[in-house]
Design a protein around this motif. Structure first.
Motif, PDB file in Angstrom:
ATOM      1  N   PRO A  69      16.703 -43.190  15.029  1.00 42.77           N
ATOM      2  CA  PRO A  69      17.066 -44.609  14.963  1.00 42.77           C
ATOM      3  C   PRO A  69      18.558 -44.829  15.182  1.00 42.77           C
ATOM      4  CG  PRO A  69      16.700 -43.752  12.763  1.00 42.77           C
ATOM      5  CD  PRO A  69      16.310 -42.662  13.710  1.00 42.77           C
ATOM      6  N   VAL A  70      18.885 -46.034  15.587  1.00 39.04           N
ATOM      7  CA  VAL A  70      20.267 -46.416  15.868  1.00 39.04           C
ATOM      8  C   VAL A  70      20.808 -47.280  14.736  1.00 39.04           C
ATOM      9  CG1 VAL A  70      21.772 -47.672  17.463  1.00 39.04           C
ATOM     10  CG2 VAL A  70      19.852 -46.331  18.344  1.00 39.04           C
ATOM     11  N   CYS A  71      22.031 -47.006  14.322  1.00 39.87           N
ATOM     12  CA  CYS A  71      22.692 -47.790  13.269  1.00 39.87           C
ATOM     13  C   CYS A  71      23.129 -49.155  13.790  1.00 39.87           C
ATOM     14  CB  CYS A  71      23.955 -47.063  12.806  1.00 39.87           C
ATOM     15  SG  CYS A  71      23.746 -46.095  11.349  1.00 39.87           S
ATOM     16  N   GLY A  72      22.842 -50.200  13.025  1.00 37.75           N
ATOM     17  CA  GLY A  72      23.462 -51.484  13.274  1.00 37.75           C
ATOM     18  C   GLY A  72      24.832 -51.521  12.617  1.00 37.75           C
ATOM     19  N   PRO A  73      25.594 -52.584  12.803  1.00 40.61           N
ATOM     20  CA  PRO A  73      26.969 -52.634  12.282  1.00 40.61           C
ATOM     21  C   PRO A  73      27.059 -52.559  10.761  1.00 40.61           C
ATOM     22  CG  PRO A  73      26.295 -54.773  13.168  1.00 40.61           C
ATOM     23  CD  PRO A  73      25.269 -53.786  13.598  1.00 40.61           C
ATOM     24  N   HIS A  74      26.025 -53.008  10.048  1.00 41.51           N
ATOM     25  CA  HIS A  74      26.052 -53.012   8.587  1.00 41.51           C
ATOM     26  C   HIS A  74      25.087 -51.979   8.002  1.00 41.51           C
ATOM     27  CE1 HIS A  74      28.483 -56.671   8.597  1.00 41.51           C
ATOM     28  NE2 HIS A  74      27.661 -57.147   9.516  1.00 41.51           N
ATOM     29  N   GLU A  75      24.739 -50.978   8.787  1.00 39.54           N
ATOM     30  CA  GLU A  75      23.761 -49.981   8.368  1.00 39.54           C
ATOM     31  C   GLU A  75      24.367 -48.583   8.377  1.00 39.54           C
ATOM     32  OE1 GLU A  75      19.582 -51.900   9.956  1.00 39.54           O
ATOM     33  OE2 GLU A  75      20.854 -50.854  11.411  1.00 39.54           O
ATOM     34  N   VAL A  76      23.651 -47.662   7.730  1.00 44.80           N
ATOM     35  CA  VAL A  76      24.031 -46.253   7.778  1.00 44.80           C
ATOM     36  C   VAL A  76      22.831 -45.440   8.242  1.00 44.80           C
ATOM     37  CG1 VAL A  76      25.807 -46.420   5.997  1.00 44.80           C
ATOM     38  CG2 VAL A  76      23.455 -45.920   5.336  1.00 44.80           C
ATOM     39  N   GLU A 107      11.006 -43.267  -1.520  1.00 44.35           N
ATOM     40  CA  GLU A 107      11.801 -42.626  -2.572  1.00 44.35           C
ATOM     41  C   GLU A 107      12.722 -41.602  -1.904  1.00 44.35           C
ATOM     42  OE1 GLU A 107       8.284 -43.013  -5.975  1.00 44.35           O
ATOM     43  OE2 GLU A 107       8.969 -41.032  -5.339  1.00 44.35           O
ATOM     44  N   ILE A 108      13.842 -42.073  -1.374  1.00 46.29           N
ATOM     45  CA  ILE A 108      14.635 -41.318  -0.405  1.00 46.29           C
ATOM     46  C   ILE A 108      15.940 -40.805  -1.006  1.00 46.29           C
ATOM     47  CG2 ILE A 108      15.756 -41.431   1.857  1.00 46.29           C
ATOM     48  CD1 ILE A 108      13.902 -43.878   2.440  1.00 46.29           C
ATOM     49  N   ALA A 109      16.213 -39.516  -0.771  1.00 43.38           N
ATOM     50  CA  ALA A 109      17.506 -38.915  -1.102  1.00 43.38           C
ATOM     51  C   ALA A 109      18.011 -38.181   0.130  1.00 43.38           C
ATOM     52  CB  ALA A 109      17.373 -37.950  -2.277  1.00 43.38           C
ATOM     53  N   GLY A 110      19.296 -38.319   0.421  1.00 42.49           N
ATOM     54  CA  GLY A 110      19.837 -37.658   1.605  1.00 42.49           C
ATOM     55  C   GLY A 110      21.344 -37.738   1.653  1.00 42.49           C
ATOM     56  N   ARG A 111      21.885 -37.558   2.868  1.00 47.82           N
ATOM     57  CA  ARG A 111      23.334 -37.587   3.087  1.00 47.82           C
ATOM     58  C   ARG A 111      23.640 -38.498   4.264  1.00 47.82           C
ATOM     59  NH1 ARG A 111      23.274 -31.826   4.653  1.00 47.82           N
ATOM     60  NH2 ARG A 111      21.038 -32.275   4.669  1.00 47.82           N
ATOM     61  N   ILE A 112      24.766 -39.175   4.191  1.00 45.74           N
ATOM     62  CA  ILE A 112      25.148 -40.083   5.270  1.00 45.74           C
ATOM     63  C   ILE A 112      25.530 -39.271   6.501  1.00 45.74           C
ATOM     64  CG2 ILE A 112      26.819 -41.803   6.031  1.00 45.74           C
ATOM     65  CD1 ILE A 112      26.936 -42.847   3.192  1.00 45.74           C
ATOM     66  N   GLU A 113      24.866 -39.563   7.599  1.00 44.00           N
ATOM     67  CA  GLU A 113      25.148 -38.902   8.873  1.00 44.00           C
ATOM     68  C   GLU A 113      26.175 -39.690   9.675  1.00 44.00           C
ATOM     69  OE1 GLU A 113      24.354 -35.847  11.834  1.00 44.00           O
ATOM     70  OE2 GLU A 113      23.930 -36.027   9.689  1.00 44.00           O
ATOM     71  N   SER A 114      26.001 -41.006   9.742  1.00 42.01           N
ATOM     72  CA  SER A 114      26.951 -41.861  10.453  1.00 42.01           C
ATOM     73  C   SER A 114      26.869 -43.269   9.886  1.00 42.01           C
ATOM     74  CB  SER A 114      26.665 -41.869  11.964  1.00 42.01           C
ATOM     75  OG  SER A 114      25.367 -42.362  12.230  1.00 42.01           O
ATOM     76  N   LEU A 115      27.912 -44.057  10.153  1.00 40.43           N
ATOM     77  CA  LEU A 115      28.026 -45.397   9.579  1.00 40.43           C
ATOM     78  C   LEU A 115      28.220 -46.429  10.676  1.00 40.43           C
ATOM     79  CD1 LEU A 115      29.979 -43.234   7.802  1.00 40.43           C
ATOM     80  CD2 LEU A 115      29.922 -45.157   6.224  1.00 40.43           C
ATOM     81  N   GLY A 116      27.646 -47.619  10.469  1.00 44.56           N
ATOM     82  CA  GLY A 116      27.892 -48.726  11.373  1.00 44.56           C
ATOM     83  C   GLY A 116      29.342 -49.166  11.315  1.00 44.56           C
ATOM     84  N   LYS A 121      31.407 -50.450   1.702  1.00 45.38           N
ATOM     85  CA  LYS A 121      30.960 -49.922   0.423  1.00 45.38           C
ATOM     86  C   LYS A 121      29.444 -50.000   0.295  1.00 45.38           C
ATOM     87  CE  LYS A 121      35.249 -51.256  -1.925  1.00 45.38           C
ATOM     88  NZ  LYS A 121      35.839 -52.044  -3.039  1.00 45.38           N
ATOM     89  N   GLY A 122      28.919 -49.161  -0.611  1.00 43.69           N
ATOM     90  CA  GLY A 122      27.499 -49.160  -0.892  1.00 43.69           C
ATOM     91  C   GLY A 122      27.142 -50.130  -1.995  1.00 43.69           C
ATOM     92  N   PHE A 173      15.653 -38.436   9.796  1.00 44.59           N
ATOM     93  CA  PHE A 173      16.693 -39.454   9.730  1.00 44.59           C
ATOM     94  C   PHE A 173      16.057 -40.809   9.442  1.00 44.59           C
ATOM     95  CE2 PHE A 173      18.382 -36.172  12.526  1.00 44.59           C
ATOM     96  CZ  PHE A 173      19.667 -35.994  12.035  1.00 44.59           C
ATOM     97  N   VAL A 174      16.815 -41.673   8.778  1.00 48.38           N
ATOM     98  CA  VAL A 174      16.366 -43.040   8.542  1.00 48.38           C
ATOM     99  C   VAL A 174      17.593 -43.945   8.519  1.00 48.38           C
ATOM    100  CG1 VAL A 174      16.450 -42.840   6.005  1.00 48.38           C
ATOM    101  CG2 VAL A 174      14.931 -44.519   7.069  1.00 48.38           C
ATOM    102  N   VAL A 175      17.434 -45.158   9.028  1.00 45.58           N
ATOM    103  CA  VAL A 175      18.495 -46.166   8.994  1.00 45.58           C
ATOM    104  C   VAL A 175      18.199 -47.152   7.870  1.00 45.58           C
ATOM    105  CG1 VAL A 175      19.357 -48.215  10.202  1.00 45.58           C
ATOM    106  CG2 VAL A 175      19.281 -46.024  11.378  1.00 45.58           C
ATOM    107  N   VAL A 176      19.211 -47.437   7.053  1.00 43.11           N
ATOM    108  CA  VAL A 176      19.052 -48.374   5.940  1.00 43.11           C
ATOM    109  C   VAL A 176      20.293 -49.252   5.843  1.00 43.11           C
ATOM    110  CG1 VAL A 176      17.538 -46.847   4.624  1.00 43.11           C
ATOM    111  CG2 VAL A 176      20.002 -46.728   4.283  1.00 43.11           C
ATOM    112  N   PRO A 177      20.172 -50.453   5.257  1.00 42.20           N
ATOM    113  CA  PRO A 177      21.359 -51.289   5.037  1.00 42.20           C
ATOM    114  C   PRO A 177      22.351 -50.584   4.112  1.00 42.20           C
ATOM    115  CG  PRO A 177      19.343 -52.576   4.778  1.00 42.20           C
ATOM    116  CD  PRO A 177      18.929 -51.138   4.850  1.00 42.20           C
ATOM    117  N   ALA A 178      23.621 -50.655   4.439  1.00 46.28           N
ATOM    118  CA  ALA A 178      24.641 -49.968   3.642  1.00 46.28           C
ATOM    119  C   ALA A 178      24.653 -50.449   2.199  1.00 46.28           C
ATOM    120  CB  ALA A 178      26.015 -50.170   4.280  1.00 46.28           C
ATOM    121  N   LYS A 179      24.376 -51.732   1.983  1.00 44.82           N
ATOM    122  CA  LYS A 179      24.423 -52.265   0.621  1.00 44.82           C
ATOM    123  C   LYS A 179      23.270 -51.762  -0.243  1.00 44.82           C
ATOM    124  CE  LYS A 179      21.941 -56.603   1.590  1.00 44.82           C
ATOM    125  NZ  LYS A 179      22.049 -58.079   1.547  1.00 44.82           N
ATOM    126  N   ARG A 180      22.323 -51.035   0.363  1.00 45.26           N
ATOM    127  CA  ARG A 180      21.196 -50.481  -0.383  1.00 45.26           C
ATOM    128  C   ARG A 180      21.347 -48.978  -0.617  1.00 45.26           C
ATOM    129  NH1 ARG A 180      18.633 -54.872  -2.614  1.00 45.26           N
ATOM    130  NH2 ARG A 180      18.329 -56.492  -1.039  1.00 45.26           N
TER     131      ARG A 180
END
Length: 402
Positions: A69-76, A107-116, A121-122, A173-180
């Motif tokens: 998946p591709v990150c949007g500007p406010h996603e990680v 129920e997801i645990a992981g590490r940030i690969e890249s940021l929008g 902040k989270g 990999f999964v894309v999620v909103p940064a605020k989440r």
């Protein structure tokens, strides 16, 4: 007993224990319209393809290679380390509620690969950086409606959940909103870190019921949610916590968590000596069971009952008994950000860090991404003694279910 760092906050009028409509933490139906994989595309900054567990045309789940998946500007973009298999996942699979092509898992645990490009902040206010160990609050709400403005985003009419309405965590990999996204101690086993999500459900349930230290609490159901509700109540100052569980391995897990003698749910409330004894009853079973009646039987006059279970049909209920006792009835759906700057998920992350050693035994089984369909079959067979089953994603070693 000293209060834990996750002691339920006072949530004000929005968490009144008066009768209100609600549901469990995956109640919004997965909408089959459209392609569930449409948000996925090639990503120039990461490997072009990833492994994922995908729902097939017949409803089965199998490993497949799909675009990252591709990150949007406010996603990680997260590299998933582990993703827990929830009882609501089993419910959705049995009911054929998933859209074909969906990647389940919330129920997801992981590490940030890249940021929008616009990420700062989270959800806990911590600056997000590449490589940071995190857990994911899988909700996505509109942020504009009355519920969202009141911090009650889990009842947003447009609520979407990762792994239910959009691609989830049974993937590399999964894309999620940064605020989440919420930071966790990187020394915590990722499989244990996935417990933050169900723990947030438990903490929200205590808030919905307006739990107070010193109360007597009964938990109906010995699944992960029930066990975590009991543990959270005990470590938050309940004077007595009783859990009724149907299966022997669930009662053993309750003992492992420090609960006093767990009760066999095969007995009726009267046979069990639990009539009109508790200030708060937490129902976590759902299905086609008579647990709403049992909850009212066990509740003291003026007590509260909070319902978390997903029912397959209209559950048996005795409104006359609830009326006579003036029982406050409420429901708990997921978890909420609130308006006080301390979201349920942040409290759950802190609580897990504090109690990681105590909660670790809940994770009884681990599986690989390639074996996720087999894992669903195993988790759905209560005779196999499964507590929490977690799918390990980033670990490439071949591991059999155990």
């Amino acid at each position: 007993m000293p209060k834990s760092t996750w002691t339920p906050r006072s949530s004000g009028p929005s968490s009144s224990a008066r009768s209100s409509s609600g549901s469990n933490h995956d109640r919004p139906e997965a909408k089959p319209a459209g392609d569930a994989m449409s948000t996925y595309a090639a990503n120039a900054d990461a490997p072009r393809q990833m492994r994922a567990a995908v729902v097939g045309e017949d409803g089965s789940i199998s490993s497949a290679s799909v675009p990252i998946p591709v990150c949007g500007p406010h996603e990680v973009l997260l590299r998933v380390d582990a993703c827990g298999l929830c009882g609501s996942d089993l419910h959705a699979r049995r009911g054929g509620r998933w859209a074909r092509g969906l990647i389940p898992g919330h129920e997801i645990a992981g590490r940030i690969e890249s940021l929008g490009e616009s990420v700062g902040k989270g959800g806990d206010g911590q600056a997000l950086t590449s490589g940071l160990a995190v857990v994911v609050e899988p909700l996505e709400s509109c942020s504009r409606c009355r519920a969202c403005q009141a911090g009650r985003d889990s009842i947003c009419p447009d609520l979407r959940i990762a792994g239910v309405h959009r691609p989830g965590g049974f993937a590399e990999f999964v894309v999620v909103p940064a605020k989440r996204v919420f930071a966790v101690d990187p020394s915590i086993d990722p499989a244990i870190a996935t417990l933050v999500e169900p723990l947030a459900v438990a903490l929200h349930a205590l808030d919905r019921a307006e739990f107070r230290s010193g109360e007597r609490v009964l938990v109906l159901g010995g699944g992960t949610i029930g066990l975590l509700c009991a543990f959270a109540a005990r470590t938050s100052g309940a004077s007595e916590v009783v859990i009724r569980a149907r299966y022997a391995h669930q009662r053993q897990l309750a003992l492992d968590l420090g609960m006093a003698r767990p009760h066999d749910a095969a007995l009726s409330i009267s046979q069990d000596g639990l009539e009109s004894r508790f200030d708060l009853v937490i129902e976590t079973v759902g299905g086609s069971n008579e647990t709403l009646i049992e909850a009212c039987q066990a509740a003291n006059p003026g007590a509260r009952v909070v319902v978390l279970g997903i029912f397959d049909r209209d559950p048996p209920f005795d409104p006359s008994l609830a009326l006579q006792k003036e029982i406050g009835l409420s429901w708990g759906n997921c978890y909420q950000t609130g308006t006080m700057g301390d979201p349920d998920f942040a409290r759950a992350a802190r609580g897990l860090a504090e109690h990681r050693d105590s909660l670790g035994p809940l994770v009884t089984h681990r599986a690989t991404l390639e074996g996720v369909d087999e894992a669903f079959d195993l988790a759905g067979n209560k005779a196999k003694g499964v507590g929490k089953l977690v799918v390990l994603v980033s670990d490439q070693r071949e591991e059999r279910l155990r």
